[in-house]
Design a protein around this motif. Structure first.
Motif, short mmCIF file in Angstrom:
data_model
loop_
_atom_site.label_atom_id
_atom_site.label_comp_id
_atom_site.label_asym_id
_atom_site.label_seq_id
_atom_site.Cartn_x
_atom_site.Cartn_y
_atom_site.Cartn_z
N PRO A 363 10.13 -19.73 6.30
CA PRO A 363 11.13 -18.73 5.88
C PRO A 363 11.11 -18.51 4.37
CG PRO A 363 12.19 -20.83 6.35
CD PRO A 363 10.76 -20.97 6.80
N ARG A 364 11.46 -17.31 3.97
CA ARG A 364 11.55 -16.98 2.55
C ARG A 364 12.70 -17.78 1.93
NH1 ARG A 364 13.26 -11.25 -0.27
NH2 ARG A 364 11.66 -11.22 -1.89
N GLN A 365 12.43 -18.43 0.82
CA GLN A 365 13.46 -19.24 0.16
C GLN A 365 14.58 -18.35 -0.40
OE1 GLN A 365 11.41 -21.71 -2.68
NE2 GLN A 365 10.30 -22.83 -1.11
N ARG A 366 15.81 -18.85 -0.29
CA ARG A 366 16.97 -18.04 -0.65
C ARG A 366 17.40 -18.28 -2.11
NH1 ARG A 366 21.81 -18.93 3.34
NH2 ARG A 366 21.73 -20.97 2.34
N ILE A 367 18.08 -17.27 -2.66
CA ILE A 367 18.75 -17.40 -3.95
C ILE A 367 20.25 -17.32 -3.73
CG2 ILE A 367 19.16 -16.33 -6.20
CD1 ILE A 367 16.31 -15.26 -6.12
N LEU A 368 20.97 -18.35 -4.20
CA LEU A 368 22.43 -18.36 -4.18
C LEU A 368 22.90 -18.14 -5.61
CD1 LEU A 368 21.63 -19.70 -1.48
CD2 LEU A 368 23.59 -21.23 -1.76
N ALA A 369 23.46 -16.96 -5.89
CA ALA A 369 23.91 -16.62 -7.24
C ALA A 369 25.34 -17.07 -7.43
CB ALA A 369 23.79 -15.11 -7.46
N VAL A 370 25.56 -17.92 -8.43
CA VAL A 370 26.89 -18.45 -8.73
C VAL A 370 27.24 -18.00 -10.14
CG1 VAL A 370 28.27 -20.55 -8.89
CG2 VAL A 370 26.34 -20.45 -7.30
N PHE A 371 28.34 -17.25 -10.30
CA PHE A 371 28.60 -16.66 -11.62
C PHE A 371 30.10 -16.61 -11.93
CE2 PHE A 371 29.13 -13.24 -8.65
CZ PHE A 371 30.07 -12.37 -9.21
N GLU A 372 30.37 -16.49 -13.22
CA GLU A 372 31.75 -16.26 -13.66
C GLU A 372 31.75 -15.08 -14.63
OE1 GLU A 372 33.60 -19.37 -15.87
OE2 GLU A 372 31.92 -19.68 -17.22
N PRO A 373 32.62 -14.09 -14.42
CA PRO A 373 32.76 -12.97 -15.35
C PRO A 373 33.56 -13.45 -16.58
CG PRO A 373 33.52 -12.41 -13.13
CD PRO A 373 33.45 -13.89 -13.22
N ARG A 374 32.85 -14.02 -17.55
CA ARG A 374 33.52 -14.72 -18.64
C ARG A 374 33.54 -13.95 -19.96
NH1 ARG A 374 32.13 -17.81 -22.87
NH2 ARG A 374 33.51 -19.52 -23.50
#
Length: 466
Positions: A363-374
């Motif tokens: 399977p294609r490896q996933r990207i989990l985007a974790v962000f803060e609008p700072r």
């Protein structure tokens, strides 16, 4: 000279403090909640730090107070300074008068990529034996420090469009008087001090006005806003980069971002093969090559130097990985905080992953985007509508909404179940770890410390594995 710096733990002011100390000045400073890593670096240099902005700091009696833009009217020390009539100046003005005077200044301006491009340019000049001075808004891994005086005539500086101080609302870069100026790109940002894009374009034209007729402007050919800036008036040589088609005199790339030919018109003049990914870094490299050429570094030599460029801390920096089932989960840190920068960073990581997986089954490896609008702009909600667009290439997105005055759930609603919003770091970590699968890449994006989320994620992932 004894200078006392207000707001000394900021990246720019901390770099200025290091330069002043290296130049032989006595340096002290203060900040609110004096914090690492800059506080540790400054103390290692023998710079005395004071926590807070108490009016009693007048008793230090420095020759000059250097005031950062984080400090506003109403600040106790500022009010005491004004009442006492002591000497004070802004950081950019002090830098211009005491460090940049008489040097060939190479300034890198733009909404995105200033730090990376400045670091690339400094490294190219270093490899050419020029021993440049520099002040970069991050820590280039090739140098290990954010600022140094250097021994050569050249000085590379990250040229910020943010204002100077409470008493000087011009952009920092108008003080630098560069002979070589990179205009990397231009979008709306800093909604706390600029009303619209036209206001920022006007500030960029103030920079253009300071470049001598024998100077060079290195300009991104793809940016309409920069073409409008030049249309206001230009008195220097212009070298454009990044055009999608052949253009006279301009530099463009042919090939993938990690391995590409540099073309002038239709003629190949160099080839870059390096570890960086993403079209944004390809464009940054073209800008650095064109700027270095203005001080005598041949494009072929510049390209060779970029092969050993190691980037800047907090630019897709791998913070750690955890063996997780049949694979591992990697956690990255990146400074991206503007929607365009977030989209570009995710795209760069996607390209890197796909290149590594090429020819592999599974399977294609996933990207989990974790962000803060700072950033101030994001806190104001000026670009909240662009967030779903910025996160398109992420498989899942996790937003820290603590302290926002606008509804992040509503802003991310177009993403459906692909987006998760949490109002605390602990809840965010819990949701990310629960969603993690073997092979995932967790990309944390913020222009701040993000509450130590990187270490918390690694610890929580290790605990779940156990």
């Amino acid at each position: 000279m004894h200078i006392h710096i207000l707001g000394i733990c900021g990246t720019f002011m901390g770099g200025l403090a290091a330069l002043a100390r290296e130049a032989g000045h006595r340096v002290t400073g203060c900040d609110a909640n004096v914090y690492p890593p800059m506080s540790d670096q400054l103390r290692a240099l023998g710079i005395e730090l004071i926590d807070g902005y108490g009016a009693d700091q007048l008793a230090i009696r420095p020759d000059l107070f250097v005031v950062g833009n984080v400090v506003t009217r109403g600040n106790p020390l500022v009010e005491a300074m004004l009442d006492a009539g002591v000497r004070y100046t802004s950081g950019p003005q002090w830098l211009a008068e005491h460090v940049l005077q008489g040097r060939h200044v190479l300034a890198v301006a733009g909404t995105h990529g200033k730090t990376s491009t400045s670091a690339m340019l400094a490294w190219v000049l270093e490899c050419a034996g020029m021993t440049p001075g520099f002040l970069v808004g991050g820590v280039p891994l090739n140098f290990g420090v954010s600022a140094r005086l250097g021994e050569g005539r050249c000085f590379v500086i990250e040229a910020d469009e943010y204002d100077c101080a409470f008493f000087d609302k011009r952009s920092k870069f108008v003080h630098y008087r560069p002979l070589t100026a990179v205009l990397n790109n231009l979008e709306f940002d800093h909604a706390d001090i600029f009303d619209d894009l036209a206001a920022i374009e006007r500030q960029f034209h103030h920079l253009v006005r300071t470049v001598a007729s024998k100077g060079r402007l290195v300009v991104n050919a793809r940016e309409e806003a920069l073409q409008r800036v030049l249309a206001m008036g230009c008195w220097s040589e212009v070298v454009r980069f990044g055009a999608r088609k052949e253009s006279p005199g301009g530099l463009r790339a042919r090939g993938e971002p990690h391995a590409f030919d540099v073309l002038r018109g239709s003629l190949k003049i160099a080839r870059v093969e390096w570890s960086l990914m993403g079209e944004h870094n390809q464009l940054n490299a073209l800008a650095a090559i064109a700027a270095a050429e203005h001080v005598g570094v041949a494009p072929e030599a510049a390209a060779k130097a970029l092969a050993s460029f190691e980037n800047v801390r907090r630019r897709l920096e791998l913070r750690g990985s955890v063996e997780f089932g049949a694979g591992e989960v990697k956690v990255y840190d990146d400074f991206a905080h503007h929607p365009t920068a977030m989209r570009t960073t995710i795209n760069g990581l996607r390209r890197k992953i796909d290149a590594q997986q090429a020819g592999e089954h599974g399977p294609r490896q996933r990207i989990l985007a974790v962000f803060e609008p700072r950033s101030n702009t994001m806190k104001l909600g000026a670009m909240k509508a662009q967030l779903p667009w910025s996160l398109e290439e992420a498989d899942l997105a996790f937003c820290h909404s603590g302290g926002l005055s606008w509804d992040a759930v509503q802003a991310l609603a177009p993403m459906g179940e692909q987006a998760v919003v949490c109002d605390s770091i602990d809840k965010l970590v819990s949701r990310v770890v629960a969603a993690a699968q073997p092979g995932d890449h967790i990309l944390c994006m913020s222009n701040g410390g993000f509450g130590g989320v990187h270490a918390k994620l690694l610890d929580a992932l290790a605990a779940r594995r156990a």
